[in-house]
Design a protein around this motif. Structure first.
Motif, PDB file in Angstrom:
ATOM      1  N   ALA A 107       0.812  -1.230   0.083  1.00 36.54           N
ATOM      2  CA  ALA A 107      -0.043  -0.119  -0.060  1.00 36.54           C
ATOM      3  C   ALA A 107       0.814   1.397   0.003  1.00 36.54           C
ATOM      4  CB  ALA A 107      -1.034  -0.035   1.238  1.00 36.54           C
ATOM      5  N   LEU A 108       1.912   1.301   0.663  1.00 37.71           N
ATOM      6  CA  LEU A 108       2.670   2.400   0.734  1.00 37.71           C
ATOM      7  C   LEU A 108       3.432   2.632  -0.443  1.00 37.71           C
ATOM      8  CD1 LEU A 108       4.343   1.847   4.347  1.00 37.71           C
ATOM      9  CD2 LEU A 108       2.908   3.726   3.552  1.00 37.71           C
ATOM     10  N   SER A 109       3.867   1.377  -1.340  1.00 37.04           N
ATOM     11  CA  SER A 109       4.568   1.605  -2.340  1.00 37.04           C
ATOM     12  C   SER A 109       3.606   2.188  -3.536  1.00 37.04           C
ATOM     13  CB  SER A 109       5.218   0.390  -2.760  1.00 37.04           C
ATOM     14  OG  SER A 109       6.045  -0.288  -1.884  1.00 37.04           O
ATOM     15  N   VAL A 110       2.469   1.686  -3.397  1.00 37.87           N
ATOM     16  CA  VAL A 110       1.432   2.336  -4.561  1.00 37.87           C
ATOM     17  C   VAL A 110       1.266   3.805  -4.216  1.00 37.87           C
ATOM     18  CG1 VAL A 110      -0.908   1.912  -5.232  1.00 37.87           C
ATOM     19  CG2 VAL A 110       0.341   0.014  -4.720  1.00 37.87           C
ATOM     20  N   THR A 111       1.235   4.109  -2.901  1.00 34.96           N
ATOM     21  CA  THR A 111       1.141   5.267  -2.501  1.00 34.96           C
ATOM     22  C   THR A 111       2.221   6.379  -3.149  1.00 34.96           C
ATOM     23  OG1 THR A 111       0.140   4.868  -0.394  1.00 34.96           O
ATOM     24  CG2 THR A 111       0.701   7.150  -0.525  1.00 34.96           C
ATOM     25  N   LEU A 112       3.611   5.752  -3.204  1.00 33.53           N
ATOM     26  CA  LEU A 112       4.574   6.566  -3.582  1.00 33.53           C
ATOM     27  C   LEU A 112       4.499   6.677  -4.942  1.00 33.53           C
ATOM     28  CD1 LEU A 112       7.789   5.174  -1.688  1.00 33.53           C
ATOM     29  CD2 LEU A 112       6.591   7.336  -1.373  1.00 33.53           C
ATOM     30  N   GLY A 113       3.745   5.730  -5.711  1.00 36.32           N
ATOM     31  CA  GLY A 113       3.532   5.727  -7.167  1.00 36.32           C
ATOM     32  C   GLY A 113       2.581   6.996  -7.488  1.00 36.32           C
ATOM     33  N   LEU A 114       1.815   6.775  -6.652  1.00 37.88           N
ATOM     34  CA  LEU A 114       0.456   7.803  -6.944  1.00 37.88           C
ATOM     35  C   LEU A 114       0.944   9.229  -6.733  1.00 37.88           C
ATOM     36  CD1 LEU A 114      -2.428   6.229  -5.532  1.00 37.88           C
ATOM     37  CD2 LEU A 114      -1.891   6.257  -7.682  1.00 37.88           C
TER      38      LEU A 114
ATOM     39  N   GLY B  81       2.453  15.726 -12.513  1.00 34.62           N
ATOM     40  CA  GLY B  81       1.320  16.534 -13.167  1.00 34.62           C
ATOM     41  C   GLY B  81       1.273  18.188 -12.560  1.00 34.62           C
ATOM     42  N   PHE B  82       2.022  17.981 -11.430  1.00 28.33           N
ATOM     43  CA  PHE B  82       1.901  19.297 -10.641  1.00 28.33           C
ATOM     44  C   PHE B  82       3.050  20.163 -11.431  1.00 28.33           C
ATOM     45  CE2 PHE B  82       3.493  21.331  -6.759  1.00 28.33           C
ATOM     46  CZ  PHE B  82       2.666  22.693  -6.755  1.00 28.33           C
ATOM     47  N   LEU B  83       3.972  19.399 -11.360  1.00 20.68           N
ATOM     48  CA  LEU B  83       5.480  20.217 -11.743  1.00 20.68           C
ATOM     49  C   LEU B  83       5.630  20.477 -13.230  1.00 20.68           C
ATOM     50  CD1 LEU B  83       8.084  18.613  -9.214  1.00 20.68           C
ATOM     51  CD2 LEU B  83       6.727  20.643  -9.002  1.00 20.68           C
ATOM     52  N   SER B  84       4.971  19.533 -14.082  1.00 22.13           N
ATOM     53  CA  SER B  84       4.949  19.852 -15.469  1.00 22.13           C
ATOM     54  C   SER B  84       3.867  20.870 -16.016  1.00 22.13           C
ATOM     55  CB  SER B  84       4.420  18.603 -16.235  1.00 22.13           C
ATOM     56  OG  SER B  84       3.077  18.202 -16.178  1.00 22.13           O
ATOM     57  N   GLY B  85       3.155  21.189 -14.917  1.00 27.50           N
ATOM     58  CA  GLY B  85       2.300  22.309 -15.317  1.00 27.50           C
ATOM     59  C   GLY B  85       0.712  21.897 -15.725  1.00 27.50           C
ATOM     60  N   VAL B  86       0.573  20.643 -15.769  1.00 27.61           N
ATOM     61  CA  VAL B  86      -0.793  20.182 -16.281  1.00 27.61           C
ATOM     62  C   VAL B  86      -1.689  20.755 -15.228  1.00 27.61           C
ATOM     63  CG1 VAL B  86      -2.129  18.181 -16.501  1.00 27.61           C
ATOM     64  CG2 VAL B  86       0.255  18.219 -17.513  1.00 27.61           C
ATOM     65  N   SER B  87      -1.442  20.563 -14.005  1.00 30.50           N
ATOM     66  CA  SER B  87      -2.356  20.903 -13.014  1.00 30.50           C
ATOM     67  C   SER B  87      -2.168  21.904 -12.021  1.00 30.50           C
ATOM     68  CB  SER B  87      -2.820  19.811 -12.296  1.00 30.50           C
ATOM     69  OG  SER B  87      -1.708  19.244 -11.484  1.00 30.50           O
ATOM     70  N   MET B  88      -0.829  22.679 -12.499  1.00 29.93           N
ATOM     71  CA  MET B  88      -0.358  23.696 -11.291  1.00 29.93           C
ATOM     72  C   MET B  88      -1.394  24.711 -11.296  1.00 29.93           C
ATOM     73  SD  MET B  88       3.242  25.667 -11.457  1.00 29.93           S
ATOM     74  CE  MET B  88       4.357  24.442 -10.700  1.00 29.93           C
ATOM     75  N   PHE B  89      -1.959  25.203 -12.413  1.00 30.40           N
ATOM     76  CA  PHE B  89      -3.062  26.415 -12.119  1.00 30.40           C
ATOM     77  C   PHE B  89      -4.515  26.011 -12.379  1.00 30.40           C
ATOM     78  CE2 PHE B  89       1.030  27.985 -13.851  1.00 30.40           C
ATOM     79  CZ  PHE B  89       1.386  28.678 -12.598  1.00 30.40           C
ATOM     80  N   ASN B  90      -4.496  24.590 -12.297  1.00 32.88           N
ATOM     81  CA  ASN B  90      -6.019  24.073 -12.208  1.00 32.88           C
ATOM     82  C   ASN B  90      -6.510  24.389 -10.765  1.00 32.88           C
ATOM     83  OD1 ASN B  90      -8.294  22.423 -11.738  1.00 32.88           O
ATOM     84  ND2 ASN B  90      -7.850  21.865 -14.182  1.00 32.88           N
TER      85      ASN B  90
ATOM     86  N   GLU C 250      -5.879  13.726 -11.126  1.00 33.01           N
ATOM     87  CA  GLU C 250      -4.876  14.269 -11.736  1.00 33.01           C
ATOM     88  C   GLU C 250      -4.675  13.452 -13.135  1.00 33.01           C
ATOM     89  OE1 GLU C 250      -2.502  16.466 -10.228  1.00 33.01           O
ATOM     90  OE2 GLU C 250      -1.956  16.625 -12.125  1.00 33.01           O
ATOM     91  N   MET C 251      -5.088  12.100 -13.254  1.00 30.93           N
ATOM     92  CA  MET C 251      -4.770  11.376 -14.322  1.00 30.93           C
ATOM     93  C   MET C 251      -6.039  11.934 -15.350  1.00 30.93           C
ATOM     94  SD  MET C 251      -3.901   7.634 -13.289  1.00 30.93           S
ATOM     95  CE  MET C 251      -3.586   7.487 -11.385  1.00 30.93           C
ATOM     96  N   ALA C 252      -7.169  12.065 -14.669  1.00 27.29           N
ATOM     97  CA  ALA C 252      -8.331  12.736 -15.762  1.00 27.29           C
ATOM     98  C   ALA C 252      -7.947  13.979 -16.421  1.00 27.29           C
ATOM     99  CB  ALA C 252      -9.630  12.873 -14.877  1.00 27.29           C
ATOM    100  N   LEU C 253      -6.851  14.529 -15.570  1.00 28.53           N
ATOM    101  CA  LEU C 253      -6.478  15.968 -15.928  1.00 28.53           C
ATOM    102  C   LEU C 253      -5.333  15.629 -17.095  1.00 28.53           C
ATOM    103  CD1 LEU C 253      -6.005  18.704 -13.395  1.00 28.53           C
ATOM    104  CD2 LEU C 253      -7.401  18.658 -15.387  1.00 28.53           C
TER     105      LEU C 253
END
Lengths: 316, 140
Positions: free
Chosen positions: B56-63, B70-79, B125-128
């Motif tokens: 569970a912890l490893s999956v969390t890290l994957g997420l 998504g955040f750092l690439s700008g996909v969702s940074m300003f959403n 995030e993935m939907a974004l």
């Protein structure tokens, strides 16, 4: 002349959006997060529902003048002497019946209408060849509590003591303590144990058997015990002197545990819930102000217009 | 379109806070595993629960990787919606997980925290990602 801010008041601003908009969803979520987590915090930190509480009360105790005495005799005249206030028991004893002189006095030290101690003195006449090595004594009391639930019960103090050397006097100075296996209810009349400890009308020896009496008594959920860790035996009896049991039994103030009623439980739960809720309300109010002021969710801000301009709004 | 000044840094901080707690949990998961086992347990039972929690912890890290990408690439940074969801979820996750560690909650409760506080923002995030790269929409 310098001007000071003497008075201020906030201006209300409303935000309009549809009921199925993001803003409405956000408000719904914020409301859920405001009102439910305090409940979880209060509940998970234990003691949300008050299960048991306690109060102090001095019981109303009266000695019922019922005594059952068994005196265990020394090595040469082995056997016992017995006496009780129950005629049926005395009839069963035959030669072993020995009638003592009993004097009792109950004392109310602080004049509050409740007796505080019992002075019990029993003088058992003995022949010069008889020596008392042990004593089993049952005294019965009527025990009442009033403050929360009215508890009426008949209880006993059981004293058993023995000494290797023949004694002349047994001195006991102890407390009659209440023992609860379960909390009392918070109201009503509790007369479950308002039955006599010893069935004095029974003609059968079984009903006066100490093991039977004690076993039946220990079945109760509320009992009293005589708490005297060290009964004192005095030795050196004159040949024709009686064996004396000198007991001082005190009726102390008891801490009684009880099950709180519905409103007391709800009151404490409410106090805990609201005090945590206040923090959440404050935090989420700030979050909501931030979200709406910065238009994080899309809404149409409307500043409430002063009363004079109401017609203008209507025109536009 | 960074009109909301506070959202981006606070999202970054709550993400990092959650990440730190999850990494800490890798070292201190022992007491949580014991909390969901009976008083006497075999090493096999322990290992079974341990593997579940580590998974569970490893999956969390994957997420986390998904969301940080998504955040750092700008996909969702300003959403702003995604920011709100992310801040709310990771903030509650940090609080819940610190209780999880301090109060030695049972290891099964981690799954609830995982679903609501890690999986939920990752799914949005993935939907974004899909809307931005698949449907070629503007990221905000």
């Amino acid at each position: 002349m310098a001007l000071y801010e003497l008075f201020s008041h906030p201006v209300e601003r409303s935000y309009r959006a549809g009921l199925c908009s993001k803003a409405a969803l956000f408000l719904l979520l914020a409301a859920a997060l405001t009102y439910i987590p305090p409940l979880l915090v209060a509940f998970r930190s234990h003691g949300f529902w008050l299960k048991r509480s306690s109060y102090e009360e001095q019981p109303t105790v009266r000695f019922q003048h019922q005594v059952l005495l068994v005196a265990l005799l020394g090595p040469e005249s082995d056997g016992f002497l017995a006496w009780s206030t129950f005629p049926a028991f005395n009839r069963l004893q035959g030669d072993r019946l020995r009638v003592p002189l009993v004097s009792t006095r109950e004392e109310d030290r602080n004049q509050d209408g409740k007796t505080d101690m019992l002075h019990f003195k029993l003088e058992l006449p003995l022949q010069s060849t008889e020596h008392v090595l042990g004593v089993q004594l049952i005294l019965t009391f009527s025990y009442r509590l009033h403050r929360m639930a009215t508890l009426v019960m008949q209880s006993m103090a059981f004293l058993q003591s023995s000494f290797p050397v023949p004694g002349s006097q047994l001195y006991v100075n102890g407390d009659l303590r209440l023992q609860q296996k379960q909390p009392l209810s918070c109201g009503g009349l509790d007369a479950r144990y308002n039955i006599s400890v010893i069935n004095g009308t029974s003609p059968f020896a079984y009903d006066y058997d100490l093991t039977h009496i004690v076993a039946a008594y220990q079945e109760r959920n509320v009992t009293t015990v005589l708490n005297d860790p060290n009964p004192i035996w005095l030795v050196g009896r004159a040949a024709d002197a009686p064996f004396v049991i000198n007991a001082i039994i005190r009726y102390p103030v008891e801490v009684i545990s009880y099950q709180p009623g519905f409103w007391e439980m709800v009151k404490f739960a409410w106090v805990q819930y609201v005090s945590i809720l206040l923090i959440f309300l404050w935090v989420f109010e700030r979050i909501k102000i931030f979200v709406f002021q910065n238009q994080v969710v899309t809404t149409i801000p409307v500043t409430v217009t002063p009363r004079g301009d109401l017609c203008k709004e209507h025109l536009s | 379109m960074g009109r909301v000044s506070g959202l981006v840094p606070s999202r970054f901080l709550t993400l990092l806070a959650h990440l730190v707690v999850v990494i800490t949990l890798f070292w201190s998961r022992d007491s949580n595993i014991q909390a969901c086992l009976p008083l006497t347990f075999t090493p096999e039972e322990y290992d079974k629960q341990d593997i579940q929690l580590v998974a569970a912890l490893s999956v969390t890290l994957g997420l986390f990787a998904v969301e940080l990408a998504g955040f750092l690439s700008g996909v969702s940074m300003f959403n702003s919606t995604q920011s709100l969801i992310s801040i709310g979820a990771h903030c509650s996750a940090s609080v819940a997980l610190s209780f999880f560690i301090f109060e030695r909650w049972e290891c099964t409760t981690y799954w609830y925290i995982f679903v609501f506080c890690s999986a939920l923002p990752a799914v949005t995030e993935m939907a974004l990602f899909v809307t931005v790269f698949g449907l070629k929409k503007k990221p905000f």
